[in-house]
Design an enzyme around this catalytic site. Structure first.
Site, short mmCIF file in Angstrom:
data_model
loop_
_atom_site.label_atom_id
_atom_site.label_comp_id
_atom_site.label_asym_id
_atom_site.label_seq_id
_atom_site.Cartn_x
_atom_site.Cartn_y
_atom_site.Cartn_z
CG HIS A 1 -0.27 -0.06 2.52
ND1 HIS A 1 0.11 -1.46 3.17
CD2 HIS A 1 0.07 0.72 3.62
CE1 HIS A 1 0.68 -1.22 4.39
NE2 HIS A 1 0.71 -0.07 4.33
CG HIS B 1 0.60 5.15 3.99
ND1 HIS B 1 -0.21 5.04 5.02
CD2 HIS B 1 1.52 4.15 4.11
CE1 HIS B 1 0.12 3.92 5.93
NE2 HIS B 1 1.11 3.55 5.18
P1 5GP Z 1 1.46 0.47 7.58
O1 5GP Z 1 1.82 0.58 8.74
O2 5GP Z 1 1.48 -1.18 7.08
O3 5GP Z 1 2.19 1.21 6.21
O4 5GP Z 1 0.15 1.12 7.30
C1 5GP Z 1 -1.24 0.35 7.34
C2 5GP Z 1 -2.35 1.41 7.39
O5 5GP Z 1 -3.46 0.65 7.16
C3 5GP Z 1 -2.39 2.33 8.77
O6 5GP Z 1 -2.30 3.51 8.35
C4 5GP Z 1 -3.62 1.61 9.42
O7 5GP Z 1 -4.56 2.80 9.75
C5 5GP Z 1 -4.30 1.14 8.01
N1 5GP Z 1 -5.32 0.25 8.22
C6 5GP Z 1 -5.12 -0.84 9.05
N2 5GP Z 1 -6.36 -1.50 8.97
C7 5GP Z 1 -7.23 -0.74 8.19
C8 5GP Z 1 -8.52 -1.06 8.05
O8 5GP Z 1 -9.25 -2.28 8.28
N3 5GP Z 1 -9.45 -0.04 7.14
C9 5GP Z 1 -8.47 0.81 6.81
N4 5GP Z 1 -9.32 1.80 5.76
N5 5GP Z 1 -7.38 1.28 7.05
C10 5GP Z 1 -6.93 0.31 7.90
#
Ligand code: 5GP
Ligand code: ZN
Length: 135
Positions: A99, A101
């Site tokens: 993903h 951001h």
């Molecule tokens: P990472 O730390 O893996 O780069 O970011 C994961 C992101 O996914 C975080 O910003 C978190 O808030 C978001 N996230 C985790 N679970 C969910 C979910 O069930 N729905 C949505 N919309 N975002 C999620």
């Protein structure tokens, strides 16, 4: 892939507020936004790291991220944005489904040092609508 929250979102098994969908990607509101308008761009197919992503898919991701970032800064009245991709647990990647951001930023607005606060679910659909209008 089993046990992947973003695969569940792609499959519609977990609800999401989406601002864009096409054959390869979904863009949705982050549920714990670092700032208002925080978006996630995810591929429909499960890949963990940028190193696993097919290059044609990577080549589509950045132009789409640019378009989403333009809409997000207009939608929430921001003046700048961060694009962040975490790759691997040690980098801070919590969800092992690739993903990107998009984090809109306003002047003098600092990013929180840890995960953002849970979104106000009464407001999130309106923020999404404001971004969609600018896509
Ligand atoms: P990472 O730390 O893996 O780069 O970011 C994961 C992101 O996914 C975080 O910003 C978190 O808030 C978001 N996230 C985790 N679970 C969910 C979910 O069930 N729905 C949505 N919309 N975002 C999620
Ligand atoms: Zn997945």
């Amino acid at each position: 892939m089993g046990n992947c929250v973003f695969c569940d979102i792609v499959g519609g098994r977990i609800p999401s507020i989406r601002v864009h969908e096409d054959e390869d990607f979904i863009a949705l509101m982050d549920i714990n936004p670092l700032t208002p308008g925080h978006l996630l761009l995810i591929p429909r197919q499960h890949f963990t790291s940028t190193l696993d992503m097919p290059e044609p898919l990577l080549a589509k991701a950045l132009p789409l991220a640019k378009r989403l970032a333009e809409a997000a800064i207009l939608g929430v009245g921001a003046s700048a944005f961060n694009i962040i991709i975490n790759n691997g647990v040690e980098s801070g990647q919590a969800v092992p489904h690739w993903h990107l951001h998009i984090v809109p930023r306003k002047s003098h607005q600092e990013l929180p040092l840890k995960v953002g606060a849970p979104a106000d679910l009464t407001k999130l659909p309106f923020t999404a609508a404001a971004i969609r209008e600018n896509l």
